[in-house]
Motif scaffolding. Sequence first.
Motif, PDB file in Angstrom:
ATOM      1  N   GLU A  27       0.851  -0.946  -0.034  1.00 43.00           N
ATOM      2  CA  GLU A  27       0.058  -0.047  -0.069  1.00 43.00           C
ATOM      3  C   GLU A  27       0.983   1.186  -0.112  1.00 43.00           C
ATOM      4  O   GLU A  27       1.897   1.054   0.451  1.00 43.00           O
ATOM      5  CB  GLU A  27      -0.783   0.111   1.347  1.00 43.00           C
ATOM      6  CG  GLU A  27      -2.257  -0.703   0.994  1.00 43.00           C
ATOM      7  CD  GLU A  27      -2.941  -0.741   2.150  1.00 43.00           C
ATOM      8  OE1 GLU A  27      -2.924   0.001   3.070  1.00 43.00           O
ATOM      9  OE2 GLU A  27      -3.830  -1.746   2.392  1.00 43.00           O
TER      10      GLU A  27
ATOM     11  N   ALA B  96       2.315   4.749   1.273  1.00 45.78           N
ATOM     12  CA  ALA B  96       2.562   5.491   2.553  1.00 45.78           C
ATOM     13  C   ALA B  96       3.225   4.318   3.666  1.00 45.78           C
ATOM     14  O   ALA B  96       3.010   4.479   4.726  1.00 45.78           O
ATOM     15  CB  ALA B  96       1.430   5.879   3.124  1.00 45.78           C
TER      16      ALA B  96
ATOM     17  N   SER C 157       6.811   2.645   5.064  1.00 46.07           N
ATOM     18  CA  SER C 157       8.156   3.134   4.959  1.00 46.07           C
ATOM     19  C   SER C 157       8.886   1.770   4.945  1.00 46.07           C
ATOM     20  O   SER C 157       8.490   0.793   5.406  1.00 46.07           O
ATOM     21  CB  SER C 157       8.247   3.933   5.960  1.00 46.07           C
ATOM     22  OG  SER C 157       8.078   3.205   7.425  1.00 46.07           O
TER      23      SER C 157
ATOM     24  N   MET D 111      11.011   9.743   6.518  1.00 51.40           N
ATOM     25  CA  MET D 111       9.541   9.643   7.315  1.00 51.40           C
ATOM     26  C   MET D 111       9.885   9.596   8.722  1.00 51.40           C
ATOM     27  O   MET D 111      10.997   9.219   9.034  1.00 51.40           O
ATOM     28  CB  MET D 111       8.785   8.386   6.744  1.00 51.40           C
ATOM     29  CG  MET D 111       8.405   8.477   5.303  1.00 51.40           C
ATOM     30  SD  MET D 111       7.502   7.112   4.711  1.00 51.40           S
ATOM     31  CE  MET D 111       6.110   7.055   5.152  1.00 51.40           C
ATOM     32  N   ARG D 112       8.960   9.893   9.517  1.00 52.30           N
ATOM     33  CA  ARG D 112       9.043   9.844  10.927  1.00 52.30           C
ATOM     34  C   ARG D 112       9.108   8.659  11.137  1.00 52.30           C
ATOM     35  O   ARG D 112       8.403   7.428  10.730  1.00 52.30           O
ATOM     36  CB  ARG D 112       7.726  10.431  11.630  1.00 52.30           C
ATOM     37  CG  ARG D 112       8.069  11.032  13.293  1.00 52.30           C
ATOM     38  CD  ARG D 112       7.193  11.855  13.326  1.00 52.30           C
ATOM     39  NE  ARG D 112       5.705  11.472  13.352  1.00 52.30           N
ATOM     40  CZ  ARG D 112       4.708  12.096  13.510  1.00 52.30           C
ATOM     41  NH1 ARG D 112       4.807  13.417  13.642  1.00 52.30           N
ATOM     42  NH2 ARG D 112       3.375  11.562  13.679  1.00 52.30           N
ATOM     43  N   LEU D 113      10.066   8.213  11.972  1.00 52.54           N
ATOM     44  CA  LEU D 113      10.445   6.660  12.526  1.00 52.54           C
ATOM     45  C   LEU D 113       9.549   6.254  13.578  1.00 52.54           C
ATOM     46  O   LEU D 113       8.904   6.979  14.386  1.00 52.54           O
ATOM     47  CB  LEU D 113      11.837   6.612  13.286  1.00 52.54           C
ATOM     48  CG  LEU D 113      13.001   6.237  12.306  1.00 52.54           C
ATOM     49  CD1 LEU D 113      14.139   6.321  13.247  1.00 52.54           C
ATOM     50  CD2 LEU D 113      12.818   4.771  11.623  1.00 52.54           C
TER      51      LEU D 113
ATOM     52  N   LYS E 142      -6.959   2.103   7.312  1.00 54.47           N
ATOM     53  CA  LYS E 142      -5.432   2.167   7.688  1.00 54.47           C
ATOM     54  C   LYS E 142      -5.272   3.615   8.734  1.00 54.47           C
ATOM     55  O   LYS E 142      -4.571   3.395   9.422  1.00 54.47           O
ATOM     56  CB  LYS E 142      -4.825   2.491   6.385  1.00 54.47           C
ATOM     57  CG  LYS E 142      -3.297   2.491   6.424  1.00 54.47           C
ATOM     58  CD  LYS E 142      -2.679   2.571   4.854  1.00 54.47           C
ATOM     59  CE  LYS E 142      -1.277   3.071   4.782  1.00 54.47           C
ATOM     60  NZ  LYS E 142      -0.303   2.077   5.549  1.00 54.47           N
TER      61      LYS E 142
ATOM     62  N   GLU F  75      -3.568   3.021  12.253  1.00 54.08           N
ATOM     63  CA  GLU F  75      -2.240   3.428  12.532  1.00 54.08           C
ATOM     64  C   GLU F  75      -2.367   4.631  13.799  1.00 54.08           C
ATOM     65  O   GLU F  75      -1.369   4.608  14.728  1.00 54.08           O
ATOM     66  CB  GLU F  75      -1.621   4.198  11.385  1.00 54.08           C
ATOM     67  CG  GLU F  75      -1.234   3.113  10.401  1.00 54.08           C
ATOM     68  CD  GLU F  75      -0.463   3.746   9.175  1.00 54.08           C
ATOM     69  OE1 GLU F  75       0.001   3.072   8.401  1.00 54.08           O
ATOM     70  OE2 GLU F  75      -0.254   5.005   9.011  1.00 54.08           O
TER      71      GLU F  75
ATOM     72  N   GLN G  82      -2.649   2.789  17.140  1.00 59.86           N
ATOM     73  CA  GLN G  82      -1.231   2.218  17.527  1.00 59.86           C
ATOM     74  C   GLN G  82      -0.181   3.342  17.503  1.00 59.86           C
ATOM     75  O   GLN G  82       0.935   2.967  17.894  1.00 59.86           O
ATOM     76  CB  GLN G  82      -0.789   1.491  16.487  1.00 59.86           C
ATOM     77  CG  GLN G  82      -1.648   0.123  16.156  1.00 59.86           C
ATOM     78  CD  GLN G  82      -1.305  -0.774  15.202  1.00 59.86           C
ATOM     79  OE1 GLN G  82      -0.693  -0.357  13.884  1.00 59.86           O
ATOM     80  NE2 GLN G  82      -1.970  -2.038  14.890  1.00 59.86           N
TER      81      GLN G  82
ATOM     82  N   LYS H  28       1.071   5.218  15.326  1.00 59.07           N
ATOM     83  CA  LYS H  28       2.158   5.355  14.320  1.00 59.07           C
ATOM     84  C   LYS H  28       1.762   5.387  13.117  1.00 59.07           C
ATOM     85  O   LYS H  28       1.904   4.902  12.053  1.00 59.07           O
ATOM     86  CB  LYS H  28       3.056   4.105  14.312  1.00 59.07           C
ATOM     87  CG  LYS H  28       2.173   2.780  14.131  1.00 59.07           C
ATOM     88  CD  LYS H  28       3.055   1.612  14.119  1.00 59.07           C
ATOM     89  CE  LYS H  28       2.865   0.716  13.084  1.00 59.07           C
ATOM     90  NZ  LYS H  28       3.413  -0.446  13.063  1.00 59.07           N
ATOM     91  N   ILE H  29       1.156   6.955  12.885  1.00 55.70           N
ATOM     92  CA  ILE H  29       0.560   7.364  11.444  1.00 55.70           C
ATOM     93  C   ILE H  29       1.877   7.653  10.720  1.00 55.70           C
ATOM     94  O   ILE H  29       2.873   8.288  11.365  1.00 55.70           O
ATOM     95  CB  ILE H  29      -0.395   8.404  11.540  1.00 55.70           C
ATOM     96  CG1 ILE H  29      -1.713   8.007  12.077  1.00 55.70           C
ATOM     97  CG2 ILE H  29      -0.220   9.217  10.421  1.00 55.70           C
ATOM     98  CD1 ILE H  29      -2.915   9.025  11.750  1.00 55.70           C
ATOM     99  N   GLN H  30       2.022   7.060   9.528  1.00 54.23           N
ATOM    100  CA  GLN H  30       3.234   7.398   8.855  1.00 54.23           C
ATOM    101  C   GLN H  30       3.256   8.881   8.546  1.00 54.23           C
ATOM    102  O   GLN H  30       2.364   9.228   7.847  1.00 54.23           O
ATOM    103  CB  GLN H  30       3.398   6.631   7.702  1.00 54.23           C
ATOM    104  CG  GLN H  30       3.332   5.021   8.038  1.00 54.23           C
ATOM    105  CD  GLN H  30       4.750   4.242   7.941  1.00 54.23           C
ATOM    106  OE1 GLN H  30       5.654   5.020   8.093  1.00 54.23           O
ATOM    107  NE2 GLN H  30       4.759   3.303   8.121  1.00 54.23           N
TER     108      GLN H  30
ATOM    109  N   GLN I 217       0.106  13.885  16.381  1.00 49.08           N
ATOM    110  CA  GLN I 217      -0.310  12.509  16.192  1.00 49.08           C
ATOM    111  C   GLN I 217      -0.945  11.977  14.970  1.00 49.08           C
ATOM    112  O   GLN I 217      -0.797  10.841  14.586  1.00 49.08           O
ATOM    113  CB  GLN I 217      -1.293  12.083  17.481  1.00 49.08           C
ATOM    114  CG  GLN I 217      -0.580  12.164  18.829  1.00 49.08           C
ATOM    115  CD  GLN I 217      -1.515  12.350  20.123  1.00 49.08           C
ATOM    116  OE1 GLN I 217      -2.826  12.151  19.686  1.00 49.08           O
ATOM    117  NE2 GLN I 217      -1.286  12.745  21.024  1.00 49.08           N
TER     118      GLN I 217
ATOM    119  N   GLY J   9      -0.077  13.128  12.342  1.00 49.75           N
ATOM    120  CA  GLY J   9       1.060  12.878  11.195  1.00 49.75           C
ATOM    121  C   GLY J   9       1.452  14.220  10.742  1.00 49.75           C
ATOM    122  O   GLY J   9       2.345  14.589   9.513  1.00 49.75           O
TER     123      GLY J   9
END
Lengths: 370, 588
Positions: free
Chosen positions: A280, A282, A284, A368-370, B428, B432, B435, B437-439, B468, B470
């Motif tokens: 998908e 987005a 990383s 990207m943010r880790l 998605k 995320e 959790q 962890k939004i990319q 939070q 993103g």
Amino acid sequence: MKIVCSQAELLKGVQSVQSIISNRVSLPVLANILLETQKDKLKLAATDLEVGIKTEIPTEILKEGSITLPAKMLFDIVRELPSQDIQIEVTPEYKVILSCGKIVFKIMGLPKDEFPIIPDFKEENAFDVSMVTLKKMIQKTIFAISNDETRYVLTGVLLQTSNNNLEMVATDGRRLAYVNGGKLNKGLKNKLDVIIPSKALREINRLIGEIEDESKTVKIELTENQISYKVGATILVSRLIEGKFPNYKQVIPKEHSQEVLLDTAKFLSAIKRMSLIAPEKAESIKLELINNKAIISSMSQGLGEAQEELEIEYKGNKFEVAYNPKYLVEVLKNLSTQNIILELSNPMSPGVIKPQNNEEYLYVIMPMRL
Amino acid sequence: MSQRHIQVLPEEVINKISAGEVIERPASVVKELLENSLDAGATSVDLEIKNGGKKLIRITDNGQGIPPQEVPLAFQRHATSKISVFNDLDMLDTLGFRGEALPSIAAVSKTTMVTRTAEVLSAAKLVMQGGKVLAQGEEGAKPGTTVSVEDLFANTPARLKFLKSDATEFSHILNLVTELAIANFRVAFSLVNNDRKVFKLAPAQKLEERLYDLFGRDIQKQLLPVKLDQKFISITGYITAPAANLSGRNQQYFFVNKRTIHHRLLNHALTTGYDNLLPAGKYPAVFIFFSINPELVDVNVHPAKREVRFSNEGAIHDLTAKAIRDALRQPGVIREMKDPAASYQLPLDQHSIPAILHTDTAPEQGLLSVQEQMFLYKAQPQETVKTTAFGDLKILGQADNAYIIASSGNELMIIDQHAASERVMYEKFKREFEQKKIQSQKLLIPITLEIDLPSKNMLLAHGELMSQLGWEVEDFGATTLLIRALPAMLDKAGDRQFILDIVRELSRLQDIKDTPAKAEIHQAVLDNIFKLSACHAAVRFGDELQPSQISTIINSLTNTNNPYTCPHGRPTLIKLSRAELNKRFERT
């Protein structure tokens, strides 16, 4: 109008202009190709109002005149005709009689009145660029442009001269590609600084086609708001994107703390493999540098995870950074050198990819943010 | 039981009671004091706020000041310089008039006034606390008046308890100052909040200059002048073109004789004037000034003076609607509106038919094994929904860059590519976020966005939540917001409308501090933001898709919790059975 030309020449001519026509036209005449006699040649032209293209083919002119014909239909007909002479005759009611041996097509055309005028190419202001160089420059930058209409200036490639070197820069605000095409053979009066829409670049790339002869050149002419290219007998005119390209020099990092040498092909295949687990958009991939190893890994919720190690020379501290794999794949597959150098400073700041032993190209990528 | 005697209330009790009517919250104090400054002919007003106005509100103007001997009078109930006999009410041209404001404020705070007229050499100073004079004297100051209100409601704890968070109270103040700054565009305004400059507005020659300063360049380009002149009323100002529509009514300003008012009649007139030019749920920005003979409008309806009564409501409504219609009829406005039906039209000329259906040239790649799923069947709205199972799904192609066409067994599936992708993105995003962890994609070249001050303030106030989600947003001065990072799912970010939609959602979080349904509202706001983001991250109706993109969408869709509808409840796919197709082709 009444003309006779060879099927091969007409097919070549129609082929060079028809690809520009868009699938959704705003005016019926824009779905058509213009055919017009010009001295002893037949001029063919097409435009989508953003980019215009015209070419000419040798013709025997029996009666001067012009007509426009639906591009797709003309192309399909000419392609299927035997390689003989084709005669095209236009009646006063804009009916076109296209005959080839014993084959006759009668199709309706539209008068040229509404067809937009494509400006002529003025050789005197033009400069030459090697086709091979231009093609390479386009190929190494065009993938980095933005498709975001709200950042309009980024939807094109910056073409500029600096110390008489021809440079191209493209960025979508997340990564940036820079290429230096070397010195121009002729000094320019004014410094070049224009933004070219991507469609014009794709078209010029197509017109150049596959070429290895370094001596062949494209002529480029710039006016206030247009750029024209001349490749052989074909002229491509495109409007320029108005606005100011961001000061890209500012975002190219001047220093770095880590530097690693990676095998281009191995790095590329590793990233492609790792992104199989994260199809998908987005997602990383993570790059970890530790003890002579580069560990590339990815993880996707519900799908699983993957990891691959590459041997490198690296003695520094453990370093972790995450990237959008797309931004790495796109640059790596366009680089032909054996190795690339990756310069990093911290996981939140831009990284730089350079081909080894090559100062002409660089690519800046934001993590990207880790 | 002891006898209770009727007695006249002491002055300070009266003031405390009356303060409850006029002074509801810090913004009310700001309103009263600002109106006093403007009535005093000030051309420059500086406002300083601390802790949402609870700790300090200080207003300094360069108005005409109050003569020393009248200073104590200013703090007496119904003492005013603005009217003297009842009939004057009909001819009011000042903003204040009731003479209740200062005593009410002084009754519930520590109020210090320093004021000097041009004629005298030093300023008179008066300090009041809880309605009583604390100190009185003279000090050096420029001509004009400074009123500082400290510790508001400190002596009425019940009222203090009802105040919202500092950020909420400040946003009320900001809205109010914005209204007055629009109505009085020739006056310079500055606003400092907790020692941070919010804005400094130079005096403007024209209304549009002030709007530019407050709402940014983008709105200015969209402004259409409104002008209507009648004998007893003139309507002037600006509205925005339909293309610039916003998601809320928060940029609609109506002024009657320079006084901000809210009136349902005017909202209705607006809707009538725009007719069907606005999509549902979208609103224009509006800055309309009515100049009405004071005899024909009653402003003395409520102490806060936000309501007015028109003597002929029907006429006001019709004239307003007409003024808006006329403004929209200016050349170039309607042409920009797209015919909504046009985008659904299939190109039917002969040479484009082959282009409608891109057939996958490698059909084996298009074959997807999808586990048995139940799908909605909805060929026509009136038909009943029935479900049926399907096995292998074969993707046939994409139609008109809008629908994915697939077949399964003897059925034809038509999938709305945007709705399907939206469902995938929504789940998605939600997953995320839960959790944590939004990319988030950092930007090499940050985006600068022109945005109105209240919206910018709202985004910055929710920086933590935005992060939070993103986003990384920063203040870039004036009406500019800087976006440094954004959710990686979004390809585009500079979409102002999208950001404003997020602002509208965030604004719902402002007043929920003490609401029992707080958690539910918070969840609903987040959910709406997920939906908005999903809509922007999804492939568009009209995007040409690669075969690999199509299989990713279908695969991901079948893995979602609810593949049958998009997050807004529309179906993601419809199915045509062989029987249905036969029937339609009249193969009986």
